[in-house]
Design a protein around this motif. Structure first.
Motif, PDB file in Angstrom:
ATOM      1  N   GLU A 468      -0.554  -1.664  -2.385  1.00 38.71           N
ATOM      2  CA  GLU A 468      -0.033  -2.924  -1.852  1.00 38.71           C
ATOM      3  C   GLU A 468       1.488  -2.921  -1.839  1.00 38.71           C
ATOM      4  O   GLU A 468       2.120  -3.454  -0.907  1.00 38.71           O
ATOM      5  CB  GLU A 468      -0.547  -4.093  -2.685  1.00 38.71           C
ATOM      6  N   LEU A 471       2.836  -1.220   1.153  1.00 38.03           N
ATOM      7  CA  LEU A 471       2.664  -2.048   2.349  1.00 38.03           C
ATOM      8  C   LEU A 471       3.671  -3.187   2.384  1.00 38.03           C
ATOM      9  O   LEU A 471       4.171  -3.548   3.465  1.00 38.03           O
ATOM     10  CB  LEU A 471       1.243  -2.593   2.405  1.00 38.03           C
ATOM     11  N   GLU A 475       6.420  -3.682   5.352  1.00 37.65           N
ATOM     12  CA  GLU A 475       6.538  -4.918   6.120  1.00 37.65           C
ATOM     13  C   GLU A 475       7.964  -5.459   6.092  1.00 37.65           C
ATOM     14  O   GLU A 475       8.496  -5.908   7.121  1.00 37.65           O
ATOM     15  CB  GLU A 475       5.567  -5.970   5.579  1.00 37.65           C
ATOM     16  N   GLU A 519      -3.510  -2.164   9.234  1.00 38.55           N
ATOM     17  CA  GLU A 519      -3.464  -1.200   8.139  1.00 38.55           C
ATOM     18  C   GLU A 519      -3.631  -1.890   6.785  1.00 38.55           C
ATOM     19  O   GLU A 519      -4.272  -1.344   5.873  1.00 38.55           O
ATOM     20  CB  GLU A 519      -2.146  -0.435   8.177  1.00 38.55           C
ATOM     21  N   SER A 520      -3.089  -3.086   6.644  1.00 38.31           N
ATOM     22  CA  SER A 520      -3.267  -3.815   5.384  1.00 38.31           C
ATOM     23  C   SER A 520      -4.737  -4.136   5.154  1.00 38.31           C
ATOM     24  O   SER A 520      -5.212  -4.144   4.012  1.00 38.31           O
ATOM     25  CB  SER A 520      -2.424  -5.098   5.378  1.00 38.31           C
ATOM     26  N   GLU A 523      -6.478  -0.915   3.861  1.00 38.17           N
ATOM     27  CA  GLU A 523      -6.102  -0.537   2.505  1.00 38.17           C
ATOM     28  C   GLU A 523      -6.564  -1.548   1.458  1.00 38.17           C
ATOM     29  O   GLU A 523      -6.948  -1.174   0.343  1.00 38.17           O
ATOM     30  CB  GLU A 523      -4.578  -0.375   2.412  1.00 38.17           C
ATOM     31  N   LEU A 524      -6.556  -2.838   1.793  1.00 44.55           N
ATOM     32  CA  LEU A 524      -6.688  -3.877   0.771  1.00 44.55           C
ATOM     33  C   LEU A 524      -7.947  -4.728   0.903  1.00 44.55           C
ATOM     34  O   LEU A 524      -8.043  -5.775   0.254  1.00 44.55           O
ATOM     35  CB  LEU A 524      -5.455  -4.794   0.824  1.00 44.55           C
ATOM     36  N   ARG A 530      -6.681 -10.946   1.928  1.00 41.93           N
ATOM     37  CA  ARG A 530      -6.699 -11.008   3.387  1.00 41.93           C
ATOM     38  C   ARG A 530      -6.205 -12.358   3.919  1.00 41.93           C
ATOM     39  O   ARG A 530      -5.455 -12.404   4.892  1.00 41.93           O
ATOM     40  CB  ARG A 530      -8.118 -10.731   3.881  1.00 41.93           C
ATOM     41  N   ASN A 533      -2.454 -12.608   3.861  1.00 37.26           N
ATOM     42  CA  ASN A 533      -1.865 -11.734   4.873  1.00 37.26           C
ATOM     43  C   ASN A 533      -2.060 -12.303   6.271  1.00 37.26           C
ATOM     44  O   ASN A 533      -1.158 -12.218   7.115  1.00 37.26           O
ATOM     45  CB  ASN A 533      -2.464 -10.331   4.773  1.00 37.26           C
TER      46      ASN A 533
END
Length: 580
Positions: A468, A471, A475, A519-520, A523-524, A530, A533
């Motif tokens: 994280e 990422l 960002e 992509e987040s 990965e997460l 979520r 994000n």
């Protein structure tokens, strides 16, 4: 500034528990470095109730479920018209039609504020210990300051407010917008250079740095939760500063992605902060493991009476992002984060044509019971696992190994489904709500070392990790215009998952905000991040499976009516969020 007491925000019993409850179990395990008698016991007894209650905050039917089901990642229908309706709370949250009486929202409020109350009490007690010369209380005091900030950040993220409270006999001051951001920043900065590096099961220096990065990254949303986010350059610079400190802090990305969520993940060098479930705390929950898994699946043959619950499935929209990213290549072959095959069915058994539970007695293979593992990641299609006889005993081969069959569908009664088949489609229709519908999340390992793999677990629950952090830095760089730097961070992360070379994600050739958001998700997923994000990337008003509501007011949840009623003796003390 208007103020409100925590005692008016949560049930009276829960409020008193925040200050009085402290079990021997929590004291002895949650603070192993400080157990004993005298001063150390006081320290341990102060922080143990806080860390212990954090598990309640992150239960599947509390904050974890709230984050997952409100996003485009997870959906929980009324399974077969028999399971998981629960007053419609999950359906309402998924459709962004929740009300102040929604119990998923209300339970999350209760446990966050209750744990926050415990942290205030712990901070107060530890402060007194430090004043009285108990040096062993100093770092735990810093931990409680950071934990308070962490919990308040959850409250800010969910309801747009934080509670400023320093002593248990004070009323809480409610802060919103810039004031809330400033307060959280000041709290985290006050301990970031003082708190020890510590271990993942305790709040530590690098966890505080990661929380500062999260705060600065989301500050634009927190300042104006209903507007178009204005990402300030100075905030992005702070994100880069603190993520870089974590990245250079001695952590390493895990080559095998799913090792992050295995029994022994306490020692995984990527994990920064987690909920410790060691030792006798294996009696703690494993809901993140079993919540999405089929109720016909026996995850560990050592425990034949355990199973999944057929709850949250992945939305078709979320799964489609994987298919869109990899085109003609199946994501299971292209990305080690999507799938890990552990239940390896022999080729000669894979064709189930003409087979059904009445004629498949010989359609199995044998495996050592301690070597059986469910597949991990995104579970699709027909699943395999142990089968039980009429007496509830696991069927075994002559050599004592366990028979592994295609799992018989028993939960979707009346459906024309012989074996559990996790199809792509899941929705709120009768057919789309059957127990088998939807691909499933199998990210966490079913524990081998806990006394019961499905009610209990010794797998630590991961709340902050290096993936994280990469990422977040990517960002921030991208929002500053440093596309090359952002691409480099994302590719470092992708290519690090190289324990299975054939499935190592290939480096990307280009990046923009849409690709980074995608992509987040890769990965997460299944980590409760979520929704946050989506809001930050401007995706939360989009439509997805069974959700069309585009009201920006739904970025924040309603303040539970029971909390407002509890503060009704002071008119206007606790104001409902817009749109409810």
């Amino acid at each position: 500034m208007k103020t409100i007491s925590f005692s008016k925000l949560i049930p009276v019993v829960a409020f008193f528990l925040a200050f009085l409850s402290c079990t021997t179990l929590e004291e002895e395990i949650l603070d192993e470095s400080l157990t004993g008698t005298g001063q150390a016991e006081i320290v341990s007894g102060s922080i143990a109730p806080v860390y212990g209650m954090m598990r309640q905050v992150w239960l599947h039917t509390v904050n974890f479920g709230l984050q997952e089901v409100a996003s485009d990642e997870g959906i929980l229908p009324y399974r077969g018209g028999t399971d998981w309706f629960d007053g419609g709370k999950f359906i309402a949250v998924h459709q962004h039609l929740m009300t102040p009486g929604n119990s998923l929202v209300g339970d999350t409020w209760t446990f966050i504020t209750l744990t926050l109350s415990r942290a205030v009490a712990a901070e107060e007690q530890l402060g007194l210990e430090v004043q009285n010369g108990n040096s062993s209380a100093q770092n735990p005091l810093y931990e409680m300051v950071a934990i308070k900030a962490y919990l308040n950040m959850l409250a800010l993220d969910n309801w747009g407010l934080v509670f400023r409270k320093e002593r248990s006999n004070q009323q809480s001051e409610i802060l919103r917008g810039q004031e809330a951001v400033d307060y959280l920043e000041s709290e985290l900065l006050s301990v970031v250079n003082l708190i020890s590096t510590g271990e993942p099961g305790r709040m530590n220096k690098h966890a505080v740095e990661a929380l500062l990065a999260r705060l600065y990254l989301n500050a634009a949303v927190y300042r104006d939760p209903y507007g178009t986010a204005n990402f300030r350059i100075e905030d992005m610079d702070k994100v880069i500063e603190y993520t870089s400190k974590v990245i250079n802090g001695g952590y390493t990305l895990s080559p095998e992605y799913f090792d992050l969520f295995n029994d022994n993940n306490k020692t995984n060098p990527e994990i920064i902060f987690s909920l410790d479930q060691r030792g006798v705390l294996q009696t703690e929950h494993s809901r993140w493991q079993y919540w999405s898994i089929s109720g016909d699946q026996v995850p560990r043959p050592e425990f034949p009476n355990t199973r999944g619950t057929d709850a949250v499935a992945a939305t078709p929209d979320f799964i489609q992002t994987w298919y869109d990213a990899y085109g003609e290549v199946d994501p299971a072959d292209a990305d080690a984060r999507f799938f890990q095959e552990n239940t390896i069915v022999p080729e000669n058994l894979r064709d189930l044509t003409g087979l059904n539970p009445t004629n498949d007695a010989d359609h199995y293979y044998c495996v050592d019971p301690l070597k059986f593992e469910m597949d991990r990641g995104i579970i699709r299609g027909v699943i395999w696992g142990p089968r039980k006889d009429a007496g509830g005993n696991i069927l075994k081969c002559p050599d004592g190994k366990v028979r592994i069959y295609p799992v018989i569908n028993r939960r979707s009664s009346g459906a024309n489904i012989r074996y559990v088949d996790h199809i792509f489609q899941v929705d709120f229709t009768n057919e789309g709500s059957l127990h088998n519908t939807g691909h499933r999340f199998s990210k966490y390992q079913f524990s081998r070392t806990a006394p019961n793999c499905c009610s209990n677990s010794s797998v630590d629950i991961v709340l902050l990790r290096l993936g994280e952090v990469y990422l977040m830095r990517a960002e921030a760089k991208l929002r500053k215009g440093d596309t090359a730097g952002a691409l480099a961070d994302v590719n470092t992360l992708r290519t690090s998952r190289n324990a299975r070379p054939a499935q190592t994600p290939a480096p990307l050739n280009a990046i923009d905000l849409d690709i980074l958001f995608r992509e987040s998700g890769f990965e997460l997923y299944w980590e409760g991040l979520r929704r946050t994000n989506q809001i930050r990337f401007g995706k939360y008003e989009d439509s997805w499976t069974e959700k069309t509501n585009s009201d920006v007011n739904k970025r924040l949840f309603p303040i539970p009516q029971r909390a407002i009623d509890g503060a009704s003796n002071i008119p206007g003390f606790l104001k409902q969020n817009p749109g409810y």
